[in-house]
Design a protein around this motif. Structure first.
Motif: not given
Length: 368
Positions: A268-294
């Motif tokens: 099986d595969l395991d991975g991340w999903i980003i919840p839809a509709g995050l506020p701008a500041d939270r989405l920016a942090r998430v995307k920054d982290f995801v690019k690093f963490a993967t």
């Protein structure tokens, strides 16, 4: 891949990855995972180095991945999504994406390229099974057994799970239909390549449950991946299913009298999903982290702490020894040729389509 929605969301927020400054990013990051040895491997490989590079960031963990679909549905209904990034299996990612609860991504924009410049879409390849799914690992659900409780003939076949005469004692199975239904049909004579055709029918579902009936009163049902390793360590069960990395931990780190039954392990595969509709500041942090963490190195680093195969092709050659034990990790991966002689191919699309209906039938059967 359908990237239009993801690009539209990114444009609306004005926060394409790499363009946001730290001042535009939220400092709190709520990550949802599975707890136990797996979550610890994520902490050591992903969040600890990320926090070291980003002072002021606070990471909070929630161990609710097993209930992610239901909880995200409820959060969306209430209009209050409190999670920033959620670790899910691939089939759940497909469901969440189809329901509009997860954000679509563009791998070549949102994820780092390989060190040689290979785009992320090529590096992850076929493991990008959903427009919303960001793969981390290849793992398997398989069985561990107590070496001191199986007599002189250790089990080598998956159907030993259903053989109470040869291997008396309690079993542990996950409290859901996935994998259990497939193993039941395999051990009731259904050919491997026909399992999902049979399971798609009401008669096939009843056949699987009837086979599971034969061991129902000898089964402890688990919900958390750490349950089976603990039950094995305590000697409360003879054998039980769980994720191969959890068994690695109890065998190699805890030195318990436990061995692996790799037969019919389910990839099986395991991975991340980003919840839809995050506020701008939270989405920016998430995307920054995801690019690093993967990125390539981070996924290879996770394999230093747990025996799951990294989802990027460029990470595989970097897998070396366990960070603490000093043992080579490659032979402990589910994809190792010796371990993968008889694997079962999990059907993501089937479970995305049939999960809710079969879940209801399975839970009703459990309650009988």
């Amino acid at each position: 891949m359908k990237f239009a929605k993801a690009l539209a969301v990114t444009t609306a927020f004005g926060l394409a990855v790499g363009s946001a400054h730290a001042a535009d990013m939220a400092n709190d990051l709520t990550l949802v995972s599975w707890g136990g040895a797996y979550q610890k491997s994520q902490q050591r490989a992903y969040t600890e180095p990320y926090m070291a590079n980003n002072s002021g960031v606070n990471v909070v963990w929630d161990e609710s991945s097993a209930e992610a679909v239901a909880k995200l549905r409820a959060m969306n209904e209430a209009g209050n999504v409190t999670w920033d990034l959620v670790d899910v299996v691939a089939a759940d990612a497909i469901r969440l994406c189809d329901e509009g609860l997860a954000m679509e991504i563009d791998p070549d924009t949102d994820l780092a390229a390989a060190p040689d410049g290979t785009p992320a879409s090529e590096d992850f390849g076929d493991l990008l099974v959903s427009d919303c799914f960001i793969p981390q690992i290849v793992y398997s659900t398989t069985f561990g057994y107590r070496t001191d409780l199986v007599g002189d003939t250790p089990p080598t076949d998956i159907c030993a799970v259903f053989d109470l005469k040869a291997y008396p004692g309690k079993r542990a199975l996950e409290k859901r239909p996935i994998n259990n239904m497939e193993w039941a049909l395999l051990c009731d004579g259904v050919a491997k390549d026909k399992v999902y055709d049979v399971l798609a029918t009401a008669a096939g579902q009843e056949q699987a449950l009837k086979k599971l009936d034969t061991i129902k009163d000898q089964t402890i049902w688990w919900s958390a991946g750490a349950d089976t390793p603990q039950l094995l360590a305590d000697g409360e069960i003879v054998m039980g299913s769980t994720y191969n990395g959890r068994l690695f931990s109890v065998i190699e780190e805890q030195k318990q009298p436990v061995a692996m039954l790799w037969d019919a392990q389910v990839f099986d595969l395991d991975g991340w999903i980003i919840p839809a509709g995050l506020p701008a500041d939270r989405l920016a942090r998430v995307k920054d982290f995801v690019k690093f963490a993967t990125d390539t190195q981070r996924l290879a680093d996770q394999a230093k702490y747990i025996s799951y195969g990294p989802a990027r092709a460029s990470s595989a050659p970097l897998v070396g020894k366990h960070a603490d034990l000093g043992i080579e990790m490659a032979p402990h991966m589910p994809t190792d040729p010796e371990n993968a002689k008889n694997t079962f191919l999990y059907n993501y699309e089937f479970w995305a389509d049939y999960r809710d209906d079969i879940d209801a039938k399975f839970q009703a059967w459990l309650a009988k």
